[in-house]
Design an enzyme around this catalytic site. Sequence first.
Site, PDB file in Angstrom:
ATOM      1  N   MET A 194       0.793  -1.221   0.000  1.00 36.49           N
ATOM      2  CA  MET A 194       0.000   0.000   0.000  1.00 36.49           C
ATOM      3  C   MET A 194       0.832   1.281   0.000  1.00 36.49           C
ATOM      4  SD  MET A 194      -1.269   0.799   3.906  1.00 36.49           S
ATOM      5  CE  MET A 194      -1.700   2.460   3.391  1.00 36.49           C
ATOM      6  N   TYR A 195       2.085   1.215   0.428  1.00 35.91           N
ATOM      7  CA  TYR A 195       2.897   2.433   0.486  1.00 35.91           C
ATOM      8  C   TYR A 195       3.094   2.979  -0.927  1.00 35.91           C
ATOM      9  CZ  TYR A 195       4.235   0.795   5.194  1.00 35.91           C
ATOM     10  OH  TYR A 195       4.231   0.353   6.503  1.00 35.91           O
ATOM     11  N   SER A 196       2.620   4.183  -1.134  1.00 35.99           N
ATOM     12  CA  SER A 196       2.666   4.818  -2.456  1.00 35.99           C
ATOM     13  C   SER A 196       2.052   3.927  -3.527  1.00 35.99           C
ATOM     14  CB  SER A 196       4.104   5.200  -2.846  1.00 35.99           C
ATOM     15  OG  SER A 196       4.598   6.228  -2.019  1.00 35.99           O
ATOM     16  N   VAL A 197       1.098   3.101  -3.112  1.00 35.56           N
ATOM     17  CA  VAL A 197       0.367   2.197  -4.006  1.00 35.56           C
ATOM     18  C   VAL A 197       1.350   1.400  -4.872  1.00 35.56           C
ATOM     19  CG1 VAL A 197      -1.674   1.972  -5.460  1.00 35.56           C
ATOM     20  CG2 VAL A 197      -1.376   4.026  -4.084  1.00 35.56           C
ATOM     21  N   GLY A 198       2.332   0.795  -4.226  1.00 32.95           N
ATOM     22  CA  GLY A 198       3.289  -0.063  -4.909  1.00 32.95           C
ATOM     23  C   GLY A 198       4.614   0.590  -5.235  1.00 32.95           C
TER      24      GLY A 198
END
Length: 327
Positions: free
Chosen positions: A58-62
């Site tokens: 989920m961090y920076s959406v990948g």
Amino acid sequence: MEYTRLGTTGMKVSRLCLGAMTYGSKKWREWVLNEDQARPFIRQAIELGFNFFDSADMYSVGASEEVLGRALKDFGPGRDRLVIATKLYNPMSDDPNDRGLSRKHIFNAIDASLRRLGTDYVDLYQIHRFDYDTPIEETLIALNDLVRAGKVRYIGASAMFAWQFMKMLATSDKLGVARFVTMQNYYNLVYREEEREMLPLCRAEGIGVIPFSPLARGFVVGNRTKQDYGETVRAKTDEFSRRQYYSDTDFAIVDRITQVAKNRGVNNAQIALAWVAQQPGVTAPIVGASKPGQLEDAVAALKIRLDDAERKSLTELYRPRAIMAHS
């Protein structure tokens, strides 16, 4: 750098883990460092002896996994000498199956994370939260299948209630499948609710504790006030911290940290991190770095040994507070 066993496993990890939430894309959070800004910190961590790195899909959406994977390939000592961890659970799109801990999502999520990280396996695959919608058995059997397939070496869990974690541990024992070996929980000098049940449970069950936000999202460094919230972009835009911290007691605890730090001739971050690292059962606090000197401070904190008087000063003002970070 110091190294230790990850819980009761045979795998050795650095006593500090570099968290990659800060690296990725500013489209996700304004305070995130883009790839060019992030790479020097990942390289420095490797040079300082870090072998343990944590991200999440989920961090920076990948994008965080992509940035971390490329940097570790370019600067690292080789895949076999690195311990790479990532997490799944949170929504990755508007698809109702692109989230949670179903067998479908677990299988899709690991392949996507491996692709972004540029590796054939992750050393530690963690469930980011407890899934109230998916049977525990389904989740545990799917994770066990990833271990058997060689895509995952160990599995871990993150922020949840102790009863939920114990239920999952007991179910894995009943099924004879891979057992969680770590708990990544929220723990620092101004949030210590984990001491009531989760930390004793982890010690009793041989679970390695890798706490996140050991500096309380930067609150304990002593540069924030009730009026301006702090100096950094993250401090000024972090609604989570504004909702959860900034009480009179929180500031009083920071004042105690500041006094201990002044007496020792070090900074607040070193004292606050030293305290977390020395708590019983803690394996490797997860630290972030976005400014020069932060990684050196983190490594220096490992050498600090707080005495009884200092520990009392740092902890005696704490008061019970609402549970945070479980959802």
